[in-house]
Design a protein around this motif. Structure first.
Motif, PDB file in Angstrom:
ATOM      1  N   PRO A   1      -0.113   3.163 -10.160  1.00 39.51           N
ATOM      2  CA  PRO A   1       0.741   2.206 -11.073  1.00 39.51           C
ATOM      3  C   PRO A   1      -0.733   1.098 -11.892  1.00 39.51           C
ATOM      4  CG  PRO A   1       0.740   1.495  -8.595  1.00 39.51           C
ATOM      5  CD  PRO A   1      -0.180   2.787  -8.763  1.00 39.51           C
ATOM      6  N   ASP A   2       0.105   0.835 -12.583  1.00 38.72           N
ATOM      7  CA  ASP A   2      -0.742   0.467 -13.640  1.00 38.72           C
ATOM      8  C   ASP A   2      -1.109  -1.708 -13.584  1.00 38.72           C
ATOM      9  OD1 ASP A   2       0.197   1.250 -16.110  1.00 38.72           O
ATOM     10  OD2 ASP A   2       2.061   0.274 -17.055  1.00 38.72           O
ATOM     11  N   VAL A   3      -0.237  -1.611 -11.940  1.00 44.12           N
ATOM     12  CA  VAL A   3      -0.911  -3.006 -11.175  1.00 44.12           C
ATOM     13  C   VAL A   3      -1.218  -2.418  -9.836  1.00 44.12           C
ATOM     14  CG1 VAL A   3      -0.338  -5.328 -10.019  1.00 44.12           C
ATOM     15  CG2 VAL A   3       0.630  -4.738 -12.453  1.00 44.12           C
ATOM     16  N   THR A   4      -2.294  -2.725  -9.213  1.00 49.46           N
ATOM     17  CA  THR A   4      -2.575  -2.269  -8.114  1.00 49.46           C
ATOM     18  C   THR A   4      -3.499  -3.136  -7.148  1.00 49.46           C
ATOM     19  OG1 THR A   4      -5.183  -1.539  -9.093  1.00 49.46           O
ATOM     20  CG2 THR A   4      -4.075   0.119  -9.052  1.00 49.46           C
ATOM     21  N   ASP A   5      -3.465  -4.457  -7.658  1.00 49.78           N
ATOM     22  CA  ASP A   5      -3.723  -5.229  -6.546  1.00 49.78           C
ATOM     23  C   ASP A   5      -2.493  -5.364  -5.480  1.00 49.78           C
ATOM     24  OD1 ASP A   5      -5.880  -5.332  -7.839  1.00 49.78           O
ATOM     25  OD2 ASP A   5      -5.659  -7.763  -9.019  1.00 49.78           O
ATOM     26  N   ILE A   6      -3.362  -5.197  -4.210  1.00 49.85           N
ATOM     27  CA  ILE A   6      -2.248  -5.433  -3.182  1.00 49.85           C
ATOM     28  C   ILE A   6      -2.540  -6.394  -2.629  1.00 49.85           C
ATOM     29  CG2 ILE A   6      -1.280  -2.814  -3.392  1.00 49.85           C
ATOM     30  CD1 ILE A   6      -2.575  -2.475  -0.680  1.00 49.85           C
ATOM     31  N   GLN A   7      -1.777  -6.590  -1.186  1.00 47.52           N
ATOM     32  CA  GLN A   7      -2.306  -8.182   0.003  1.00 47.52           C
ATOM     33  C   GLN A   7      -1.915  -7.064   0.784  1.00 47.52           C
ATOM     34  OE1 GLN A   7      -0.307 -11.961  -1.144  1.00 47.52           O
ATOM     35  NE2 GLN A   7      -1.825 -12.708   1.046  1.00 47.52           N
TER      36      GLN A   7
ATOM     37  N   ALA B   1      -9.981   4.585  -2.299  1.00 43.82           N
ATOM     38  CA  ALA B   1     -10.619   3.610  -1.411  1.00 43.82           C
ATOM     39  C   ALA B   1      -9.946   2.048  -2.272  1.00 43.82           C
ATOM     40  CB  ALA B   1     -12.318   3.448  -2.827  1.00 43.82           C
ATOM     41  N   LEU B   2      -9.879   1.444  -1.083  1.00 44.31           N
ATOM     42  CA  LEU B   2      -9.501  -0.080  -1.358  1.00 44.31           C
ATOM     43  C   LEU B   2     -11.049  -1.079  -1.194  1.00 44.31           C
ATOM     44  CD1 LEU B   2      -6.858  -0.052   1.489  1.00 44.31           C
ATOM     45  CD2 LEU B   2      -6.921   0.575  -0.790  1.00 44.31           C
ATOM     46  N   LEU B   3     -11.123  -1.907  -2.674  1.00 47.29           N
ATOM     47  CA  LEU B   3     -12.102  -2.834  -2.798  1.00 47.29           C
ATOM     48  C   LEU B   3     -11.489  -4.566  -2.520  1.00 47.29           C
ATOM     49  CD1 LEU B   3     -13.447  -1.161  -6.718  1.00 47.29           C
ATOM     50  CD2 LEU B   3     -13.294  -0.484  -3.663  1.00 47.29           C
ATOM     51  N   ASP B   4     -12.287  -4.865  -1.167  1.00 41.89           N
ATOM     52  CA  ASP B   4     -11.976  -5.635  -1.600  1.00 41.89           C
ATOM     53  C   ASP B   4     -11.949  -7.014  -1.940  1.00 41.89           C
ATOM     54  OD1 ASP B   4     -11.553  -8.667   0.151  1.00 41.89           O
ATOM     55  OD2 ASP B   4     -11.848  -7.537   2.044  1.00 41.89           O
ATOM     56  N   VAL B   5     -11.678  -7.613  -2.866  1.00 40.11           N
ATOM     57  CA  VAL B   5     -11.472  -8.653  -3.639  1.00 40.11           C
ATOM     58  C   VAL B   5     -10.736 -10.174  -3.570  1.00 40.11           C
ATOM     59  CG1 VAL B   5     -11.326  -6.617  -5.625  1.00 40.11           C
ATOM     60  CG2 VAL B   5      -9.590  -7.661  -4.734  1.00 40.11           C
ATOM     61  N   THR B   6     -11.256 -10.674  -1.812  1.00 39.14           N
ATOM     62  CA  THR B   6     -10.467 -11.039  -1.826  1.00 39.14           C
ATOM     63  C   THR B   6     -11.187 -13.091  -1.976  1.00 39.14           C
ATOM     64  OG1 THR B   6      -9.611 -10.287   0.399  1.00 39.14           O
ATOM     65  CG2 THR B   6      -9.543 -12.901   0.338  1.00 39.14           C
ATOM     66  N   THR B   7     -12.427 -12.278  -2.351  1.00 38.08           N
ATOM     67  CA  THR B   7     -13.166 -13.397  -3.164  1.00 38.08           C
ATOM     68  C   THR B   7     -13.023 -13.686  -4.144  1.00 38.08           C
ATOM     69  OG1 THR B   7     -14.888 -12.937  -1.514  1.00 38.08           O
ATOM     70  CG2 THR B   7     -16.134 -14.722  -3.138  1.00 38.08           C
ATOM     71  N   GLN B   8     -12.854 -12.979  -5.065  1.00 35.83           N
ATOM     72  CA  GLN B   8     -12.410 -12.702  -6.597  1.00 35.83           C
ATOM     73  C   GLN B   8     -11.538 -13.527  -6.463  1.00 35.83           C
ATOM     74  OE1 GLN B   8     -14.230 -10.454  -4.810  1.00 35.83           O
ATOM     75  NE2 GLN B   8     -14.596  -9.060  -6.105  1.00 35.83           N
ATOM     76  N   LYS B   9     -10.273 -13.076  -6.216  1.00 42.35           N
ATOM     77  CA  LYS B   9      -9.043 -13.464  -5.507  1.00 42.35           C
ATOM     78  C   LYS B   9      -8.850 -15.191  -5.956  1.00 42.35           C
ATOM     79  CE  LYS B   9      -4.632 -11.826  -6.795  1.00 42.35           C
ATOM     80  NZ  LYS B   9      -4.414 -11.322  -7.769  1.00 42.35           N
ATOM     81  N   ILE B  10      -9.562 -15.483  -4.573  1.00 40.57           N
ATOM     82  CA  ILE B  10      -9.915 -17.279  -4.153  1.00 40.57           C
ATOM     83  C   ILE B  10     -10.283 -17.696  -5.253  1.00 40.57           C
ATOM     84  CG2 ILE B  10     -11.172 -18.245  -2.412  1.00 40.57           C
ATOM     85  CD1 ILE B  10     -10.378 -16.261  -0.553  1.00 40.57           C
ATOM     86  N   ALA B  11     -11.631 -17.332  -5.943  1.00 41.08           N
ATOM     87  CA  ALA B  11     -12.251 -17.434  -7.039  1.00 41.08           C
ATOM     88  C   ALA B  11     -11.311 -17.962  -8.268  1.00 41.08           C
ATOM     89  CB  ALA B  11     -13.030 -17.148  -7.463  1.00 41.08           C
ATOM     90  N   ALA B  12     -10.519 -16.914  -8.128  1.00 38.67           N
ATOM     91  CA  ALA B  12      -9.797 -17.647  -9.348  1.00 38.67           C
ATOM     92  C   ALA B  12      -8.611 -18.117  -9.400  1.00 38.67           C
ATOM     93  CB  ALA B  12      -9.060 -15.526 -10.006  1.00 38.67           C
ATOM     94  N   GLN B  13      -8.167 -18.465  -7.953  1.00 40.28           N
ATOM     95  CA  GLN B  13      -6.886 -19.246  -8.182  1.00 40.28           C
ATOM     96  C   GLN B  13      -7.569 -20.427  -8.254  1.00 40.28           C
ATOM     97  OE1 GLN B  13      -5.511 -17.814  -3.965  1.00 40.28           O
ATOM     98  NE2 GLN B  13      -4.127 -16.211  -4.566  1.00 40.28           N
ATOM     99  N   LYS B  14      -8.865 -20.995  -7.014  1.00 37.76           N
ATOM    100  CA  LYS B  14      -9.588 -22.236  -7.792  1.00 37.76           C
ATOM    101  C   LYS B  14      -9.625 -22.633  -8.831  1.00 37.76           C
ATOM    102  CE  LYS B  14     -11.850 -22.362  -2.714  1.00 37.76           C
ATOM    103  NZ  LYS B  14     -12.899 -22.365  -2.356  1.00 37.76           N
ATOM    104  N   ALA B  15     -10.269 -21.472  -9.879  1.00 37.00           N
ATOM    105  CA  ALA B  15     -10.104 -21.914 -11.124  1.00 37.00           C
ATOM    106  C   ALA B  15      -9.416 -22.487 -11.245  1.00 37.00           C
ATOM    107  CB  ALA B  15     -10.662 -20.908 -11.733  1.00 37.00           C
TER     108      ALA B  15
ATOM    109  N   LEU C   1       0.817  -1.174  -0.229  1.00 37.04           N
ATOM    110  CA  LEU C   1      -0.474  -0.068   0.920  1.00 37.04           C
ATOM    111  C   LEU C   1       0.611   0.858   0.074  1.00 37.04           C
ATOM    112  CD1 LEU C   1      -2.795   1.645   0.134  1.00 37.04           C
ATOM    113  CD2 LEU C   1      -2.713   0.773   2.426  1.00 37.04           C
ATOM    114  N   GLY C   2       1.667   1.663   0.787  1.00 36.87           N
ATOM    115  CA  GLY C   2       2.684   2.418   0.756  1.00 36.87           C
ATOM    116  C   GLY C   2       3.474   2.743  -0.454  1.00 36.87           C
ATOM    117  N   ASP C   3       4.205   1.882  -1.871  1.00 34.82           N
ATOM    118  CA  ASP C   3       4.653   1.336  -2.405  1.00 34.82           C
ATOM    119  C   ASP C   3       3.323   2.692  -3.698  1.00 34.82           C
ATOM    120  OD1 ASP C   3       6.889   0.648  -1.508  1.00 34.82           O
ATOM    121  OD2 ASP C   3       5.986  -1.115  -2.448  1.00 34.82           O
ATOM    122  N   VAL C   4       2.118   2.444  -3.557  1.00 34.87           N
ATOM    123  CA  VAL C   4       1.132   2.152  -4.276  1.00 34.87           C
ATOM    124  C   VAL C   4       0.732   3.739  -4.010  1.00 34.87           C
ATOM    125  CG1 VAL C   4      -1.350   2.898  -4.633  1.00 34.87           C
ATOM    126  CG2 VAL C   4      -0.197   0.377  -4.597  1.00 34.87           C
ATOM    127  N   ILE C   5       1.020   4.614  -3.201  1.00 33.96           N
ATOM    128  CA  ILE C   5       0.756   6.235  -2.616  1.00 33.96           C
ATOM    129  C   ILE C   5       1.525   6.774  -2.612  1.00 33.96           C
ATOM    130  CG2 ILE C   5       0.294   7.260  -0.361  1.00 33.96           C
ATOM    131  CD1 ILE C   5      -1.471   4.962   0.974  1.00 33.96           C
TER     132      ILE C   5
END
Length: 570
Positions: A292-298, A325-339, A278-282
C-alpha cells in the motif's frame, strides 16, 4: 548387493526429508522419482542375487517401469523446481501412462519377437560375481532413444535455468546441471564402453547419486556459494525482522528477530499476521501484488517501515512468494515526533508571549496616552489610569521573570538557596498578598492551619513563588464574590498545603496541559483569564528540587483543589 541396499536406504531417507520440506517446488515429482529409483535399485539387487537366466530376465523386464519413470519424474521435478511452471497434463499422461506401458510390453514380449532382448542374452559366471549379459535388440534402442529424449529435455531445462537464474543462485543451478549430466555419462559408458558396476548397468547408481546431490544442495544451501552464506548470516543475525511468505501470504520462515516480534505482538492468541496493521499490509500485498501507499506500521511500542521483495528464480519466472522486511524506524519516529512537538511548542510560545505581551502593553500604552493628553482629567481618573498602568507593568514583569526562569530551568542555571524556615509564616504571607489580587472580584480568603510550627528546608523566595502562582490561579479562575480556602496540615513526615477554589474547574485528563510550559486550558481570544502558561510548570520544577510534589483534583463547574506536599525538616 550391500551398496544397492545402502543406496536404497539413503534415497528413502532423503525422500522422507523432502516430504516434510513444504516450501520445495515440485517436491511430489522428487518423491515419485525417489520411488522409481527404489524400484529400479531393488530390481538391480534382485537381478544380481539370482543365478537363473529366466528369473533375471523377468526381473529385468519388471525394472523397466522404474527405468522409464525415473528420468520422467526427474525431468518433471526440474521443470517445476527450476522454471516454476506446472507440467502440462497431456505430457504427464503420455510419459507416465503410455510410454511405460509400451516399453514394458515390448520387453515382456521379447520371447515372441526377440526385438528387445536378442537370443544372445545369457548368464555370465566366468568373471567373479555372476551377472546377466543382455543382447540388446532394435526395440531396446528405441526405448533408450526415448529415455535420452527425456533426459536431454531435463538437461535443456536446467541449462535454461542456469541462463536465466539470478547471479546469487546461478552456481546452485550449475551444480544441478552437473547432477543431471551424471546419469547420461554413466549410461553412455555402459552402452558404448560396456562399463559395468558390480556387473550391472551403472545408470541407476548414477541417478541415485544425482538424487542425493540435489537433496544435499537443497538441504544444506551452504554448498550454493559464498553469497548464500552471506545472505544466511544477514537473515539470521539482522535485528530487522524478516519474513518469507508463500504466494498466499502464509509464513514459510522467519528470522529470530521476526519470530520474537510476532511472539511479543501475539495478543489474545491472534497473530499480527492475521490481524492488525501488519496483517492489513500483507493482505494488500497478496491481493494487489504491491505494498500500500503507506507502509509505516506500529507493533507494540515499535514502529516499522515495511519493504517487500518478490521471490522468483529468474526474470519472467513464476512468483514463489515474498521476502518481507520490517525496518525499525522507532528512533526516527520518536525524533520526528520530538521535532514536531518542539516546533509546536515554539509556535505556541510565540503565540502565547505575543498575546500576553499585547494585552498589558495595550493597557499601558492607552493609560499613558490618556495621561499625556488629558490635562482636563480629574484626579480620581488620573489615579485609576496610573493604577492600571502599574498593574500591567507588574504583569509584564512577571511574564519576563517567568521566561527567564523557564530558560534557566532548561539550561540548568536555575539556582536556589536552602535554609530552614517556618512554612506557616510563608503560607500566611502568600495568602495575605493574594488578597490584593484583582480586588474588584471581591474574593474571600479563608486560612486554616494546625497549631504547630512546621519547619521545612527550602528556598524561601522560590517557595513563595510557588504559593503565589497557585493562589493567583485560584483567584484568576474564581467567579466574582467567590472564595478561596487555604489549609496547612501535616501527614506523617510531610507538610501538606491545600488551596481550594469554587471556580470553573479543570476538564478531565488535562494534567499535561496544566503543568506543560506555554500551555493554557483556554487558548481562545475570548478567554477571560490571561497568563503566560508558565506558572504551574515552574512551580512543579521548583517543588521537584525541594523533594516535594504538586497535584490537583477538579471537576468542571465545581472547582479545583491543589495539594502541595513538602518534606519536613529533620
Amino acid at each position: 548387493m550391500q551398496l544397492v541396499y545402502v543406496t536404497i536406504l539413503l534415497v528413502a531417507v532423503l525422500g522422507f526429508w523432502v516430504r516434510s520440506h513444504s516450501s520445495m517446488p515440485g517436491k511430489h515429482w522428487y518423491l515419485l522419482a525417489s520411488f522409481a529409483m527404489v524400484w529400479w535399485m531393488l530390481s538391480v539387487g534382485l537381478e544380481l542375487s539370482t543365478h537363473s537366466i529366466d528369473c533375471a530376465l523377468t526381473i529385468g523386464i519388471g525394472a523397466w517401469v522404474g527405468i522409464v519413470l525415473l528420468p520422467t519424474f526427474w525431468a518433471f521435478f526440474l521443470y517445476e523446481y527450476a522454471l516454476g511452471a506446472k507440467v502440462p497434463r497431456w505430457i504427464f499422461r503420455i510419459t507416465v501412462f503410455v510410454a511405460p506401458v509400451l516399453i514394458t510390453s515390448a520387453a515382456a514380449t521379447t520371447g515372441w519377437h526377440q526385438a528387445f532382448y536378442g537370443p544372445e542374452t545369457r548368464l555370465v559366471t566366468d568373471s567373479g560375481a555372476p551377472y546377466v549379459y543382455f543382447d540388446h535388440g532394435p526395440l531396446f534402442y528405441v526405448a533408450i532413444s526415448y529415455l535420452y529424449f527425456v533426459i536431454m529435455s531435463a538437461i535443456i531445462i536446467t541449462g535454461r535455468a542456469v541462463q536465466n537464474a539470478n547471479p546469487a543462485v546461478r552456481s546452485f543451478f550449475l551444480k544441478l546441471f552437473a547432477g543431471t549430466i551424471i546419469p547420461v555419462a554413466a549410461n553412455l559408458s555402459y552402452l558404448i564402453g560396456d562399463f559395468r558396476l558390480f556387473g550391472s548397468d551403472p545408470t541407476p547408481f548414477s541417478f541415485a547419486l544425482s538424487l542425493i546431490l540435489v537433496a544435499w544442495l537443497i538441504a544444506d544451501n551452504r554448498w550454493v556459494d559464498v553469497n548464500a552464506i552471506a545472505r544466511e548470516l544477514l537473515f539470521y543475525n539482522t535485528t530487522d525482522p524478516v519474513l518469507v511468505l508463500d504466494p498466499r501470504g502464509r509464513t514459510i520462515e522467519t528470522n529470530p528477530a521476526a519470530g520474537e516480534l510476532l511472539k511479543e505482538s501475539d495478543t489474545a492468541g491472534v497473530s499480527p499476521l492475521e490481524a492488525g496493521e501488519l496483517g492489513d499490509v500483507i493482505r494488500h500485498l497478496v491481493k494487489n501484488n504491491a505494498l500500500p501507499d503507506v507502509t509505516d506500521i506500529q507493533m507494540g511500542k515499535r514502529h516499522f517501515a515495511v519493504r517487500a521483495h518478490v521471490i522468483s528464480l529468474g526474470e519472467g519466472q513464476k512468483q514463489l512468494g515474498w521476502a518481507v522486511a520490517l525496518l525499525d524506524v522507532t528512533t526516527q519516529k520518536i525524533a520526528a515526533q520530538k521535532a514536531i512537538a518542539a516546533e509546536q511548542m515554539q509556535t505556541q510560545f510565540l503565540a502565547t508571549v505575543s498575546h500576553e505581551l499585547r494585552t498589558p502593553l495595550t493597557v499601558i500604552n492607552g493609560s499613558l496616552g490618556l495621561l499625556a493628553r488629558g490635562s482636563k482629567l480629574k484626579e480620581a481618573q488620573r489615579e485609576h489610569l496610573l493604577d492600571r498602568a502599574t498593574s500591567n507593568v507588574a504583569t509584564l514583569t512577571k511574564l519576563v521573570n517567568d521566561l527567564i526562569d523557564t530558560q534557566s530551568l532548561s539550561t540548568g542555571e536555575f539556582t536556589m538557596e536552602f535554609s530552614e524556615c517556618d512554612l506557616g509564616t510563608l503560607v500566611s504571607d502568600a495568602t495575605a498578598s493574594a488578597e490584593s489580587l484583582q480586588p474588584d472580584k471581591n474574593i474571600r480568603f479563608g486560612y486554616q492551619r494546625i497549631n504547630e510550627h512546621l519547619m521545612v528546608r527550602a528556598d524561601r523566595e522560590r517557595l513563595g513563588q510557588v504559593l503565589s502562582n497557585v493562589l493567583s490561579n485560584a483567584v484568576k479562575f474564581s467567579a466574582p464574590g467567590g472564595s478561596v480556602e487555604v489549609a496547612l496540615g501535616r501527614e506523617a513526615d510531610k507538610a501538606i498545603i491545600t488551596v481550594a477554589d469554587a471556580g470553573c474547574g479543570i476538564p478531565p485528563n488535562s494534567e499535561n496541559k496544566v503543568f506543560a510550559p506555554f500551555s493554557q486550558l483556554d487558548g481562545s481570544d475570548t478567554k477571560t483569564a490571561y497568563g503566560s502558561g508558565l506558572g504551574m510548570h515552574i512551580s512543579r520544577q521548583i517543588l521537584d528540587r525541594h523533594g516535594g510534589s504538586i497535584r490537583y483534583v477538579s471537576a468542571p463547574g465545581v472547582g479545583t483543589t491543589f495539594t502541595i506536599a513538602l518534606p519536613l525538616a529533620a
